[in-house]
Scaffold this active site. Structure first.
Site, PDB file in Angstrom:
ATOM      1  N   CYS A  40      -3.617   3.430   9.917  1.00  0.00           N
ATOM      2  CA  CYS A  40      -4.026   3.783   8.550  1.00  0.00           C
ATOM      3  C   CYS A  40      -5.539   3.888   8.402  1.00  0.00           C
ATOM      4  O   CYS A  40      -6.015   4.469   7.421  1.00  0.00           O
ATOM      5  CB  CYS A  40      -3.457   2.774   7.564  1.00  0.00           C
ATOM      6  SG  CYS A  40      -3.846   1.053   7.961  1.00  0.00           S
TER       7      CYS A  40
ATOM      8  N   HIS B  76       0.864  -1.183   0.000  1.00  0.00           N
ATOM      9  CA  HIS B  76       0.000   0.000   0.000  1.00  0.00           C
ATOM     10  C   HIS B  76       0.904   1.238   0.000  1.00  0.00           C
ATOM     11  O   HIS B  76       0.998   1.955   0.995  1.00  0.00           O
ATOM     12  CB  HIS B  76      -0.899  -0.009   1.225  1.00  0.00           C
ATOM     13  CG  HIS B  76      -2.084   0.903   1.136  1.00  0.00           C
ATOM     14  ND1 HIS B  76      -2.236   1.830   0.121  1.00  0.00           N
ATOM     15  CD2 HIS B  76      -3.162   1.056   1.950  1.00  0.00           C
ATOM     16  CE1 HIS B  76      -3.364   2.493   0.303  1.00  0.00           C
ATOM     17  NE2 HIS B  76      -3.939   2.038   1.406  1.00  0.00           N
TER      18      HIS B  76
ATOM     19  N   GLN C 215      -0.344   4.803   1.133  1.00  0.00           N
ATOM     20  CA  GLN C 215      -0.500   4.954   2.574  1.00  0.00           C
ATOM     21  C   GLN C 215       0.841   5.234   3.241  1.00  0.00           C
ATOM     22  O   GLN C 215       0.945   6.103   4.111  1.00  0.00           O
ATOM     23  CB  GLN C 215      -1.123   3.687   3.167  1.00  0.00           C
ATOM     24  CG  GLN C 215      -1.385   3.773   4.659  1.00  0.00           C
ATOM     25  CD  GLN C 215      -2.480   4.762   4.998  1.00  0.00           C
ATOM     26  OE1 GLN C 215      -3.586   4.660   4.480  1.00  0.00           O
ATOM     27  NE2 GLN C 215      -2.186   5.715   5.864  1.00  0.00           N
TER      28      GLN C 215
END
Length: 366
Positions: free
Chosen positions: A305, A170, A173
């Site tokens: 997150c 990710h 992120q």
């Protein structure tokens, strides 16, 4: 003396200490020419993994993210006429809305293509999907289960592809999270960053991103839930150049001692719901609660997150505390993704240094 990486064995409990040379690269963008060179190298590129980026390219992305947050008016027409498609196999709140807001406020347009009911490649081949989309769109943003879906489309697409989450990584992120760390501490270099929980996709990207920025990282996971070995090796290779360090351990208390930032994520990710009964007791000792935070420092921040499963990986008392920066992270998703879009689509420019962002400096980098 060089930096060191300590890797804790997943079964024996023994550790190997690996001596690393002093940093071989200068961290951060040092000149206008350096920024321009990084922006030029990123134009038209894909972002499938954090490891796709060089130290200087990530530094340029981070600098631009701070600039677009501080001076949005300077970029409001930077991507006029650009078209972005979001293709999501997984549900989303932050990723979808922040990408849409990002390109809309840069002058472009977003189109959402819902694939939550069937995976990409089921109705027609991934290659055919990519070759259709590249005729209409300027950038493809993918949120998928299989990481191979992202890499296969990126391989054949003539327009940039951004990994907005896969089961492997990710990167959007991670960039956001270290942008938030830079806001708090002025730099990520030398920051003591601790991740507690599942060695999942978010953890993978955080490790690579932290290594590129020169952070000192400790990853605490249950046995059998460590980050992927491939990611560990890539992180160590990057750390040899940047002076970053990584410690893998199974002890959450030791992991948070002296930490500047403590990060956790859900222990049951999308697609793992059938493992709930198995995972819940395994991850219970890794919950970030007031007792665990007490082993850190007065200036330690808490990060997540989101979405958070309150009462599982984190307690309300921690996530709602003054130490929590989770909503700063959520806000910064938009600014970091603006920077990515500007870089990949050729709209990047450097804000004059006298108008730059004045970050909070760390009290110590020891």
């Amino acid at each position: 003396m060089g930096s060191k990486t300590v890797v804790m064995g997943s079964t024996s409990g023994a550790s190997d200490v690996i001596d690393m040379p002093k940093p071989k690269v200068a961290l951060g963008i040092q000149s206008d020419a350096g920024f321009t060179e990084a922006a030029k190298s990123l134009r038209g590129r894909d972002l499938c993994s954090m490891s796709d980026l060089s130290v200087q390219e990530l530094a340029a992305i981070m600098e631009l993210a701070h600039a677009v947050k501080a001076h949005p008016e300077d970029f409001k027409h930077a991507l006029d006429g650009k078209q972005m498609v979001l293709i999501f196999e997984k549900a989303s709140l932050r990723t979808r809305l922040t990408f849409e807001a990002a390109i809309n406020t840069l002058g472009g347009n977003a189109i959402f293509y819902d694939q939550t009911q069937s995976p990409l490649g089921e109705r027609e081949s991934l290659s055919d999907v990519a070759h259709n989309i590249e005729r209409w769109m300027n950038v493809i943003v993918l949120r998928t289960y299989a990481h191979e879906t992202v890499t296969e489309i990126a391989e054949v697409s003539k327009v940039p592809v951004i990994n907005a989450l896969s089961d492997y990584e990710h990167p959007c992120q991670a960039i956001t999270d270290f942008m938030t760390i830079e806001e708090r501490f002025g730099t990520a270099e030398g920051v003591k960053f601790t991740y507690v929980g599942d060695g999942n996709n978010v953890c993978n990207s955080l490790m690579l991103c932290g290594a590129l920025l020169g952070a000192h990282m400790t990853i605490a996971t249950p046995k059998g839930y460590e980050p992927k070995l491939e990611i560990i090796h890539k992180t160590m290779a990057i750390a040899e150049d940047t002076g970053a360090t990584i410690t893998l351990t199974h002890d959450p208390i030791k992991a948070v001692e002296g930490a500047d930032a403590i990060y956790t994520d859900v222990c049951i990710s999308m697609g793992q719901e059938n493992e709930t009964t198995k995972r819940t007791p395994i991850f219970k000792p890794y919950q970030v609660n007031e007792a665990l935070m007490a082993h850190a420092t007065d200036h330690t921040i808490f990060m997540h997150c989101l979405p958070a499963h309150r009462g599982q990986e984190v307690t309300d008392a921690v996530i709602d505390s003054e130490q929590s920066v989770v909503f700063d992270q959520a806000e910064n998703r938009m600014h970091a993704q603006k920077s990515l879009l500007l870089m990949l689509l050729g709209g990047a420019k450097r804000i004059p240094r006298d108008r730059g962002v004045n970050g909070k400096r760390r009290r110590t980098l020891a």
